[in-house]
Design an enzyme around this catalytic site. Structure first.
Site, PDB file in Angstrom:
ATOM      1  N   ASN A 255      33.399  54.837  39.688  1.00  0.00           N
ATOM      2  CA  ASN A 255      32.704  53.949  40.623  1.00  0.00           C
ATOM      3  C   ASN A 255      33.690  53.052  41.347  1.00  0.00           C
ATOM      4  O   ASN A 255      34.693  52.608  40.793  1.00  0.00           O
ATOM      5  CB  ASN A 255      31.691  53.065  39.881  1.00  0.00           C
ATOM      6  CG  ASN A 255      30.746  52.390  40.863  1.00  0.00           C
ATOM      7  OD1 ASN A 255      29.898  53.045  41.463  1.00  0.00           O
ATOM      8  ND2 ASN A 255      30.919  51.091  41.072  1.00  0.00           N
TER       9      ASN A 255
ATOM     10  N   TYR B 290      33.580  43.518  44.622  1.00  0.00           N
ATOM     11  CA  TYR B 290      33.049  42.355  43.896  1.00  0.00           C
ATOM     12  C   TYR B 290      34.112  41.257  43.923  1.00  0.00           C
ATOM     13  O   TYR B 290      35.267  41.519  43.550  1.00  0.00           O
ATOM     14  CB  TYR B 290      32.739  42.701  42.438  1.00  0.00           C
ATOM     15  CG  TYR B 290      32.145  44.086  42.195  1.00  0.00           C
ATOM     16  CD1 TYR B 290      30.802  44.341  42.442  1.00  0.00           C
ATOM     17  CD2 TYR B 290      32.946  45.121  41.721  1.00  0.00           C
ATOM     18  CE1 TYR B 290      30.270  45.605  42.215  1.00  0.00           C
ATOM     19  CE2 TYR B 290      32.415  46.388  41.491  1.00  0.00           C
ATOM     20  CZ  TYR B 290      31.077  46.622  41.744  1.00  0.00           C
ATOM     21  OH  TYR B 290      30.554  47.875  41.515  1.00  0.00           O
ATOM     22  N   ARG B 291      33.717  40.064  44.317  1.00  0.00           N
ATOM     23  CA  ARG B 291      34.679  38.972  44.400  1.00  0.00           C
ATOM     24  C   ARG B 291      35.284  38.677  43.022  1.00  0.00           C
ATOM     25  O   ARG B 291      34.642  38.886  41.992  1.00  0.00           O
ATOM     26  CB  ARG B 291      34.004  37.714  44.934  1.00  0.00           C
ATOM     27  CG  ARG B 291      33.114  37.057  43.897  1.00  0.00           C
ATOM     28  CD  ARG B 291      32.374  35.882  44.483  1.00  0.00           C
ATOM     29  NE  ARG B 291      31.697  35.124  43.450  1.00  0.00           N
ATOM     30  CZ  ARG B 291      30.462  34.619  43.581  1.00  0.00           C
ATOM     31  NH1 ARG B 291      29.783  34.807  44.696  1.00  0.00           N
ATOM     32  NH2 ARG B 291      29.931  33.922  42.613  1.00  0.00           N
TER      33      ARG B 291
ATOM     34  N   TRP C   3      30.356  41.032  38.765  1.00  0.00           N
ATOM     35  CA  TRP C   3      29.464  42.196  38.747  1.00  0.00           C
ATOM     36  C   TRP C   3      28.031  41.711  38.687  1.00  0.00           C
ATOM     37  O   TRP C   3      27.534  41.345  37.602  1.00  0.00           O
ATOM     38  CB  TRP C   3      29.764  43.045  37.503  1.00  0.00           C
ATOM     39  CG  TRP C   3      30.967  43.933  37.596  1.00  0.00           C
ATOM     40  CD1 TRP C   3      31.403  44.612  38.677  1.00  0.00           C
ATOM     41  CD2 TRP C   3      31.862  44.272  36.514  1.00  0.00           C
ATOM     42  NE1 TRP C   3      32.519  45.361  38.359  1.00  0.00           N
ATOM     43  CE2 TRP C   3      32.823  45.168  37.045  1.00  0.00           C
ATOM     44  CE3 TRP C   3      31.945  43.916  35.166  1.00  0.00           C
ATOM     45  CZ2 TRP C   3      33.852  45.705  36.263  1.00  0.00           C
ATOM     46  CZ3 TRP C   3      32.969  44.453  34.404  1.00  0.00           C
ATOM     47  CH2 TRP C   3      33.902  45.331  34.940  1.00  0.00           C
TER      48      TRP C   3
ATOM     49  N   GLU D  44      31.866  56.808  45.529  1.00  0.00           N
ATOM     50  CA  GLU D  44      32.186  56.192  46.823  1.00  0.00           C
ATOM     51  C   GLU D  44      33.400  56.852  47.476  1.00  0.00           C
ATOM     52  O   GLU D  44      33.500  56.902  48.706  1.00  0.00           O
ATOM     53  CB  GLU D  44      32.460  54.689  46.641  1.00  0.00           C
ATOM     54  CG  GLU D  44      31.217  53.830  46.429  1.00  0.00           C
ATOM     55  CD  GLU D  44      30.687  53.822  45.000  1.00  0.00           C
ATOM     56  OE1 GLU D  44      31.315  54.443  44.122  1.00  0.00           O
ATOM     57  OE2 GLU D  44      29.624  53.205  44.766  1.00  0.00           O
TER      58      GLU D  44
ATOM     59  N   ASP E 104      28.860  31.637  49.522  1.00  0.00           N
ATOM     60  CA  ASP E 104      28.634  33.081  49.662  1.00  0.00           C
ATOM     61  C   ASP E 104      27.919  33.461  50.961  1.00  0.00           C
ATOM     62  O   ASP E 104      27.606  32.601  51.778  1.00  0.00           O
ATOM     63  CB  ASP E 104      27.880  33.610  48.436  1.00  0.00           C
ATOM     64  CG  ASP E 104      28.327  35.016  48.056  1.00  0.00           C
ATOM     65  OD1 ASP E 104      28.547  35.839  48.954  1.00  0.00           O
ATOM     66  OD2 ASP E 104      28.458  35.283  46.854  1.00  0.00           O
TER      67      ASP E 104
HETATM   68  C1  FMN Z   1      32.717  41.083  51.373  1.00  0.00           C
HETATM   69  C2  FMN Z   1      31.779  41.532  50.301  1.00  0.00           C
HETATM   70  C3  FMN Z   1      31.751  40.869  49.087  1.00  0.00           C
HETATM   71  C4  FMN Z   1      30.896  41.263  48.077  1.00  0.00           C
HETATM   72  N1  FMN Z   1      30.900  40.587  46.893  1.00  0.00           N
HETATM   73  C5  FMN Z   1      30.127  41.026  45.871  1.00  0.00           C
HETATM   74  C6  FMN Z   1      30.187  40.394  44.613  1.00  0.00           C
HETATM   75  O1  FMN Z   1      30.918  39.419  44.409  1.00  0.00           O
HETATM   76  N2  FMN Z   1      29.423  40.890  43.605  1.00  0.00           N
HETATM   77  C7  FMN Z   1      28.597  41.969  43.777  1.00  0.00           C
HETATM   78  O2  FMN Z   1      27.946  42.398  42.827  1.00  0.00           O
HETATM   79  N3  FMN Z   1      28.493  42.573  44.993  1.00  0.00           N
HETATM   80  C8  FMN Z   1      29.251  42.133  46.034  1.00  0.00           C
HETATM   81  N4  FMN Z   1      29.178  42.754  47.252  1.00  0.00           N
HETATM   82  C9  FMN Z   1      28.239  43.878  47.447  1.00  0.00           C
HETATM   83  C10 FMN Z   1      28.732  45.143  46.768  1.00  0.00           C
HETATM   84  O3  FMN Z   1      30.034  45.465  47.176  1.00  0.00           O
HETATM   85  C11 FMN Z   1      27.811  46.320  47.087  1.00  0.00           C
HETATM   86  O4  FMN Z   1      26.535  46.025  46.564  1.00  0.00           O
HETATM   87  C12 FMN Z   1      28.288  47.648  46.530  1.00  0.00           C
HETATM   88  O5  FMN Z   1      27.345  48.642  46.820  1.00  0.00           O
HETATM   89  C13 FMN Z   1      28.512  47.583  45.044  1.00  0.00           C
HETATM   90  O6  FMN Z   1      28.927  48.838  44.573  1.00  0.00           O
HETATM   91  P1  FMN Z   1      28.159  49.537  43.379  1.00  0.00           P
HETATM   92  O7  FMN Z   1      26.773  49.802  43.869  1.00  0.00           O
HETATM   93  O8  FMN Z   1      28.936  50.770  43.125  1.00  0.00           O
HETATM   94  O9  FMN Z   1      28.172  48.582  42.241  1.00  0.00           O
HETATM   95  C14 FMN Z   1      30.030  42.357  48.285  1.00  0.00           C
HETATM   96  C15 FMN Z   1      30.053  43.022  49.508  1.00  0.00           C
HETATM   97  C16 FMN Z   1      30.912  42.629  50.511  1.00  0.00           C
HETATM   98  C17 FMN Z   1      30.923  43.379  51.812  1.00  0.00           C
HETATM   99 MN    MN Z   2      28.442  52.869  43.064  1.00  0.00          MN
END
Ligand code: FMN
Ligand code: MN
Length: 501
Positions: free
Chosen positions: A170, A174-175, A188, A231, A280
């Site tokens: 995966n 995530y910040r 997460w 991804e 945020d």
């Molecule tokens: C700039 C930016 C920052 C993000 N920060 C977070 C974060 O801190 N935590 C989080 O869970 N998702 C965050 N997201 C959203 C996730 O990247 C997005 O939901 C992604 O699909 C997560 O991947 P996953 O579905 O494989 O877990 C952020 C997205 C962007 C564009």
């Molecule tokens: Mn995913």
């Protein structure tokens, strides 16, 4: 043109296109960068390379995604809708009719089959390897974005994990709040795949973080794919070339070989700390909450590595166009399960989870309600708080037009659905975190079958008169800026107007 292969190729392209400005003045990653970027993004300005961020010898790249044009350059397309067309082409694969069709079908299959990542033996991301006591996140110009943020945050990472049960990889964005020279938090959220991988582990889960990727791979880390779909496959599909991966130095994961920087390490199942608050993309500080801790065992990088960053905050910000790319790319997948959907729009000002406007080919009584519930049951769209449904001919990207139908076609008592369900992790409005109210507004036209009076006819000029006026327009001598052109291009402009307020 093919999308850029790595961050350096991307920066060259941006520079050639007049889309990158180098800032040589010393600028502080503590708040000062944010204020500069906020003004630049709102003005529709260029990507910025801060060559001398205070306290670091690594340049900081920001606002690479901040306009529609740059988002298109990143993917090598003229319009983001081309991305949807490519996905649709693959999803609608039908049994071939004849030889030509067979050849086209094979080409399509090849474009998917060749999309998976490829392992390579070495890569520039490991030109410099720091392990043990040499690991120091303080070397990087990590931003503290807003005054209420307690620490610097890594904001544009691609975080890599594997599901401990299935081995599926995966990638997620995530910040990461910096705790000290070799630890950060890992944000997460509850609905995310990265968190599910972590929850599935017994002890510790290996984690790798890539920073400074080609723009398509960086985007794909933010894409809301179903958990079993990688991804990196999506990235490879749009890049037209597999993402090359190299084995980490201190764990069993792989990182993109052409990244600028990689962080390797692990997260323990039971080690949590208080992360946040953080300014945020909701436009508010999200409250401090317990999140897991990421231990960095190795920091590898290119010589002269460039550090990528992004600022989120009150919309519109740079992430608006990452979201718009997702909106376009996922339309064909949404249509696979809800084929009556013509188009949809997630307004930037709705922070992507607050509002969805959707147009449908209405075919039966209650159809708009069916579509609302479908959206509330679909992937990350399930977190949508408000769904507005309009008829097929309404331009969902023209908010004035949508507002017209919400006003004209809605009896609030009959056409508003109040429901409840899961909400975004960061939504501060519901009484309980994660769950609360939903609103659906049926702004389609109705008829006696839905218990209304006879629905009136909408006003529209006849085709003959429109053609007549088209043909004679020059003759009237009315200047274009007040006439035809501005009307014809009105919807596109209004979207842009809203985003570049
Ligand atoms: C700039 C930016 C920052 C993000 N920060 C977070 C974060 O801190 N935590 C989080 O869970 N998702 C965050 N997201 C959203 C996730 O990247 C997005 O939901 C992604 O699909 C997560 O991947 P996953 O579905 O494989 O877990 C952020 C997205 C962007 C564009
Ligand atoms: Mn995913």
């Amino acid at each position: 043109m093919a999308p850029p292969a790595d961050l350096r190729a991307w920066m060259r392209l941006l520079e050639d296109e007049g889309e990158l400005v180098r800032v040589s003045a010393e600028v502080d990653p503590d708040l000062e960068v944010t204020e500069i970027v906020d003004r630049t993004v709102r003005a529709g300005g260029p990507a910025l390379l801060f060559e001398n961020p205070k306290g670091s010898s690594h340049p900081l790249l920001i606002n690479q995604f901040g306009t529609e044009r740059r988002m298109c350059l990143a993917f090598g397309v003229e319009r983001l809708d081309e991305l949807a067309e490519r996905v649709e082409d693959v999803l609608e694969l039908q049994p071939p009719q004849g030889l030509l069709d067979k050849v086209r079908g094979l080409q399509k299959l090849k474009s998917i089959a060749g999309s998976g990542p490829r392992s390579v033996r070495s890569g520039p991301v490991q030109e410099v390897v720091l392990t043990g006591d040499d690991v120091d996140l303080g070397l990087l110009p990590i931003q503290r974005c807003w005054p209420g943020d307690p620490a610097p945050f890594i904001t544009l990472p691609a975080v890599i994990t594997r599901d401990p049960r299935t081995g599926t990889r995966n990638l997620g964005m995530y910040r990461m709040q910096v705790i000290d020279r070799n630890t950060t938090f890992m944000h997460w959220q509850i609905h995310k795949d990265g968190r599910a991988d972590w929850l599935a582990t017994d002890g510790r889960i290996p984690v790798a973080v890539a920073l400074g990727l080609d723009p398509v791979t960086a985007y794909s880390a933010s894409a809301p794919l179903p958990k079993h779909i990688g991804e990196l496959m999506l990235a490879g599909f749009f890049r037209g070339a597999p993402v090359e991966m190299v084995k980490c130095k201190t764990n069993d994961l792989e990182v993109p070989a052409h990244a600028e920087i990689a962080l390797e390490g692990y997260v323990e199942k039971d080690e949590l700390g208080l992360e946040g608050p953080f300014g945020d993309h909701t436009g508010y500080y999200t409250a401090a909450e317990p999140f897991p801790v990421f231990h960095v065992t190795a920091m590898t990088m290119r010589r002269d590595a460039v550090y990528p960053s992004i600022v989120v905050g009150k919309p519109p910000q740079e992430d608006a166009w990452l979201g718009k790319a997702t909106e376009r790319i996922f339309l064909p997948a949404v249509r696979m399960t809800v084929p009556e959907i013509v188009d949809y729009d997630l307004p930037v000002s709705g922070a992507f989870h607050n509002c969805v406007i959707v147009s449908i080919r209405k075919a039966f009584p209650g159809h708009a309600h069916k579509v609302m519930h479908a959206i509330w049951g679909l992937g990350m769209l399930s977190l949508s708080k408000a769904v507005v449904v309009v008829d097929a001919h309404v331009n969902v990207h023209d908010y004035e037009e949508v507002f017209f139908y919400v006003g004209a076609n809605v009896d609030p008592k009959r056409d508003v659905v109040i429901s409840e369900g899961p909400l975004d992790h960061l939504d501060h409005a519901p009484t309980l975190q994660f769950v609360g109210g939903k609103i659906g507004i049926d702004a389609t036209s109705k008829g006696p079958a839905e218990g209304t009076r006879e629905w009136p006819e909408e006003i529209a000029m006849s085709a003959e008169v429109r053609e007549l006026v088209d043909g004679r327009w020059e003759e009237y001598g009315i200047p274009a800026h007040g006439g035809r052109d501005s009307v014809q291009n009105g919807s596109r402009r209004s979207l842009r107007h809203l985003i570049r307020r």
